[in-house]
Structures are given as structure tokens and as C-alpha cells.
Design a protein around this motif. Sequence first.
Motif, PDB file in Angstrom:
ATOM      1  N   ALA A  13     -30.422 -45.230  31.775  1.00  0.00           N
ATOM      2  CA  ALA A  13     -29.098 -46.198  31.754  1.00  0.00           C
ATOM      3  C   ALA A  13     -29.439 -46.866  31.012  1.00  0.00           C
ATOM      4  CB  ALA A  13     -28.656 -46.361  33.349  1.00  0.00           C
ATOM      5  N   GLU A  14     -30.493 -47.782  30.661  1.00  0.00           N
ATOM      6  CA  GLU A  14     -30.665 -49.197  29.716  1.00  0.00           C
ATOM      7  C   GLU A  14     -30.701 -47.966  27.798  1.00  0.00           C
ATOM      8  OE1 GLU A  14     -34.157 -47.686  30.656  1.00  0.00           O
ATOM      9  OE2 GLU A  14     -33.133 -48.349  31.683  1.00  0.00           O
ATOM     10  N   GLN A  15     -30.984 -47.213  28.027  1.00  0.00           N
ATOM     11  CA  GLN A  15     -30.463 -46.677  26.412  1.00  0.00           C
ATOM     12  C   GLN A  15     -29.443 -45.961  26.700  1.00  0.00           C
ATOM     13  OE1 GLN A  15     -33.751 -43.014  25.598  1.00  0.00           O
ATOM     14  NE2 GLN A  15     -35.394 -44.457  26.704  1.00  0.00           N
ATOM     15  N   PHE A  16     -28.469 -45.708  27.372  1.00  0.00           N
ATOM     16  CA  PHE A  16     -27.407 -44.855  27.527  1.00  0.00           C
ATOM     17  C   PHE A  16     -26.772 -46.266  27.059  1.00  0.00           C
ATOM     18  CE2 PHE A  16     -23.155 -44.286  29.751  1.00  0.00           C
ATOM     19  CZ  PHE A  16     -22.919 -43.230  28.612  1.00  0.00           C
ATOM     20  N   THR A  17     -26.688 -47.326  27.445  1.00  0.00           N
ATOM     21  CA  THR A  17     -25.241 -48.676  26.837  1.00  0.00           C
ATOM     22  C   THR A  17     -26.130 -48.291  25.840  1.00  0.00           C
ATOM     23  OG1 THR A  17     -27.164 -49.773  27.673  1.00  0.00           O
ATOM     24  CG2 THR A  17     -25.583 -49.561  29.654  1.00  0.00           C
ATOM     25  N   GLY A  18     -27.155 -48.929  25.524  1.00  0.00           N
ATOM     26  CA  GLY A  18     -26.623 -49.013  23.824  1.00  0.00           C
ATOM     27  C   GLY A  18     -26.429 -47.538  22.993  1.00  0.00           C
ATOM     28  N   TRP A  19     -26.927 -46.377  23.325  1.00  0.00           N
ATOM     29  CA  TRP A  19     -26.038 -45.474  22.478  1.00  0.00           C
ATOM     30  C   TRP A  19     -24.583 -45.245  22.602  1.00  0.00           C
ATOM     31  CZ3 TRP A  19     -22.778 -41.663  24.299  1.00  0.00           C
ATOM     32  CH2 TRP A  19     -22.397 -40.222  23.283  1.00  0.00           C
ATOM     33  N   LEU A  20     -24.081 -45.424  23.741  1.00  0.00           N
ATOM     34  CA  LEU A  20     -22.343 -45.822  24.373  1.00  0.00           C
ATOM     35  C   LEU A  20     -21.872 -47.019  23.087  1.00  0.00           C
ATOM     36  CD1 LEU A  20     -19.961 -44.673  25.783  1.00  0.00           C
ATOM     37  CD2 LEU A  20     -20.256 -46.228  27.601  1.00  0.00           C
ATOM     38  N   SER A  21     -22.521 -47.579  22.866  1.00  0.00           N
ATOM     39  CA  SER A  21     -22.306 -49.280  22.040  1.00  0.00           C
ATOM     40  C   SER A  21     -21.893 -48.512  20.963  1.00  0.00           C
ATOM     41  CB  SER A  21     -22.808 -50.255  22.291  1.00  0.00           C
ATOM     42  OG  SER A  21     -22.793 -50.865  23.564  1.00  0.00           O
ATOM     43  N   SER A  22     -22.931 -47.932  20.196  1.00  0.00           N
ATOM     44  CA  SER A  22     -22.826 -47.042  18.701  1.00  0.00           C
ATOM     45  C   SER A  22     -21.607 -45.542  18.910  1.00  0.00           C
ATOM     46  CB  SER A  22     -24.029 -46.642  18.834  1.00  0.00           C
ATOM     47  OG  SER A  22     -24.662 -47.310  18.759  1.00  0.00           O
ATOM     48  N   PHE A  23     -22.047 -44.863  19.987  1.00  0.00           N
ATOM     49  CA  PHE A  23     -20.641 -43.631  19.233  1.00  0.00           C
ATOM     50  C   PHE A  23     -18.992 -44.442  19.818  1.00  0.00           C
ATOM     51  CE2 PHE A  23     -18.844 -39.957  22.402  1.00  0.00           C
ATOM     52  CZ  PHE A  23     -19.290 -39.211  21.025  1.00  0.00           C
ATOM     53  N   VAL A  38     -18.919 -41.998  33.623  1.00  0.00           N
ATOM     54  CA  VAL A  38     -19.809 -42.815  32.506  1.00  0.00           C
ATOM     55  C   VAL A  38     -19.246 -44.252  32.687  1.00  0.00           C
ATOM     56  CG1 VAL A  38     -18.910 -43.997  30.224  1.00  0.00           C
ATOM     57  CG2 VAL A  38     -18.937 -41.550  30.324  1.00  0.00           C
ATOM     58  N   ALA A  39     -18.556 -44.456  33.330  1.00  0.00           N
ATOM     59  CA  ALA A  39     -19.139 -45.977  34.226  1.00  0.00           C
ATOM     60  C   ALA A  39     -19.574 -46.540  35.365  1.00  0.00           C
ATOM     61  CB  ALA A  39     -17.512 -46.284  35.565  1.00  0.00           C
ATOM     62  N   SER A  40     -20.156 -45.004  35.931  1.00  0.00           N
ATOM     63  CA  SER A  40     -21.126 -45.077  37.211  1.00  0.00           C
ATOM     64  C   SER A  40     -22.533 -45.801  36.553  1.00  0.00           C
ATOM     65  CB  SER A  40     -21.154 -43.723  38.325  1.00  0.00           C
ATOM     66  OG  SER A  40     -21.570 -43.016  36.881  1.00  0.00           O
ATOM     67  N   ALA A  41     -22.692 -45.357  35.008  1.00  0.00           N
ATOM     68  CA  ALA A  41     -23.790 -45.362  34.112  1.00  0.00           C
ATOM     69  C   ALA A  41     -23.950 -46.942  33.786  1.00  0.00           C
ATOM     70  CB  ALA A  41     -24.735 -44.475  33.777  1.00  0.00           C
ATOM     71  N   LEU A  42     -23.169 -47.447  33.724  1.00  0.00           N
ATOM     72  CA  LEU A  42     -23.027 -48.817  33.184  1.00  0.00           C
ATOM     73  C   LEU A  42     -23.521 -50.347  34.760  1.00  0.00           C
ATOM     74  CD1 LEU A  42     -18.844 -48.812  31.324  1.00  0.00           C
ATOM     75  CD2 LEU A  42     -22.198 -48.238  29.471  1.00  0.00           C
ATOM     76  N   PRO A  43     -23.427 -51.129  33.897  1.00  0.00           N
ATOM     77  CA  PRO A  43     -23.862 -52.455  34.625  1.00  0.00           C
ATOM     78  C   PRO A  43     -22.585 -52.856  35.412  1.00  0.00           C
ATOM     79  CG  PRO A  43     -24.200 -52.772  32.599  1.00  0.00           C
ATOM     80  CD  PRO A  43     -23.757 -51.639  32.697  1.00  0.00           C
ATOM     81  N   GLY A  44     -22.488 -53.557  36.345  1.00  0.00           N
ATOM     82  CA  GLY A  44     -21.828 -54.320  37.497  1.00  0.00           C
ATOM     83  C   GLY A  44     -21.204 -55.980  36.267  1.00  0.00           C
ATOM     84  N   GLY A  45     -19.700 -55.635  35.602  1.00  0.00           N
ATOM     85  CA  GLY A  45     -19.485 -57.440  35.072  1.00  0.00           C
ATOM     86  C   GLY A  45     -19.617 -56.412  33.251  1.00  0.00           C
ATOM     87  N   ASP A  46     -19.834 -55.393  32.940  1.00  0.00           N
ATOM     88  CA  ASP A  46     -20.011 -54.232  31.739  1.00  0.00           C
ATOM     89  C   ASP A  46     -17.711 -54.196  31.570  1.00  0.00           C
ATOM     90  OD1 ASP A  46     -19.324 -52.581  29.840  1.00  0.00           O
ATOM     91  OD2 ASP A  46     -21.434 -52.373  29.621  1.00  0.00           O
ATOM     92  N   ALA A  47     -17.138 -54.538  30.313  1.00  0.00           N
ATOM     93  CA  ALA A  47     -16.029 -54.147  29.834  1.00  0.00           C
ATOM     94  C   ALA A  47     -15.901 -52.897  30.004  1.00  0.00           C
ATOM     95  CB  ALA A  47     -15.202 -55.583  29.275  1.00  0.00           C
TER      96      ALA A  47
END
Length: 204
Positions: free
Chosen positions: A136-146, A189-198
Amino acid sequence: ASMSQAGDVDIANEMITGESITLAELFKILVGSLEFPTGVPLPTLAQLIAGRFAAFVDNAAYPIRAGTHSNTAFAVTLAHAYAVSHQDAALQNALETSARRWYGGDAGCQAWGPSLGGFLSPALVEAMCMRTVLPAEQFTGWLSSFLPNLSVGEPGTVFCPAVVSDRTDGKIVHLDGLNLSRAWCFRGVASALPGGDARRDLLE
């Protein structure tokens, strides 16, 4: 698969014409004329497919980014679920390694579309794939770039429902599937993001 024997060709012709064949006959087409020692059970069809798919992704220099069945991100997502549930470590490792190699450096995706006849968003199904293979922590960073502007609803092409202008047309009606698969990807995708993430709030 070997199709050299006349019997195999006859079976294939039956498949094309819609006539029924047995599972054993289908298995024969897929494995060719393999011989196994007496007392050693035949591998299951699932194991055979898993092994061949692992070999394929290992050997594929590039992914298939189509919006249809051949999309490799879609295939990896589904196959990964099988590998985890059946504890197939070899397949799981092949899928995760290949997905990272294919998609790990992707950034600034423009997400063109929709494409007539497509039932997948290549951008969203890629995100779904990486959500599957990355922690999850790697995915959030990858998604920010993608998809760097996802939190503000960009690219808008993935959020605007596709218009299905003629549901009697076999190609155009695929766009119903596009709308459905987008929703599947949004939730995944939403399920892998932390709560409070826009981004999570938007996708849910």
C-alpha cells in the motif's frame, strides 16, 4: 499446442463449428501429445495455464495496453488473485516482477479515451494492477506519479461516463462494460488508499 495430428484438427474444427467436445479432448489440444510416466498424474488444466502464463509474462518485453481482453494489466490482476488463493508462489512472483517492470516507471498518464469497442480503461486497469502487486505505501507513491491530478478529478476522460449510442451494435455496447469496469477499478484503487486521502473520497 500441437495441431499436427489429424484428430486434433478434427477436434478444432468441431470447436469452430460449435459442436461439443469433451474436456479430455480440449486438454489434448492444449498439451499436444505429451507423454507422462505411468503412475504420474496429469497436471491440472489450471496448473498448465498458470505455468504457461508465468512463462509468457517473464518473456514479454512490453505490456499490452489495449482496452480489451488482451490487456496485460487486466490479466495480471485476475491471475494474481488466483496465484495468492492457490499459493502459487512461482506465478505470483512472475506477475509481480513483470508488472513492476512494465508499469513501475509510468508517470503523467493522460488517459486518452474512450475507445469504441473497448471495455477497459487502460489507465485505470493499470492502476488496479499496481494496487494488486505493490504494498500500500508503495502504491500510493506510484499513483501520485502515474495520475498526479487524480485528487481534482483529472484526467476527466476517466470520470465522464461513456455514451452507448447503440446497444444493438456488438462493438458499441462494449462501452457499457467500460463504465462497469471503471467502477470496479475506482473501488479497488480507493480501497488501497488511506482514510482522509482526497483521492479515496473522490473514487468512492
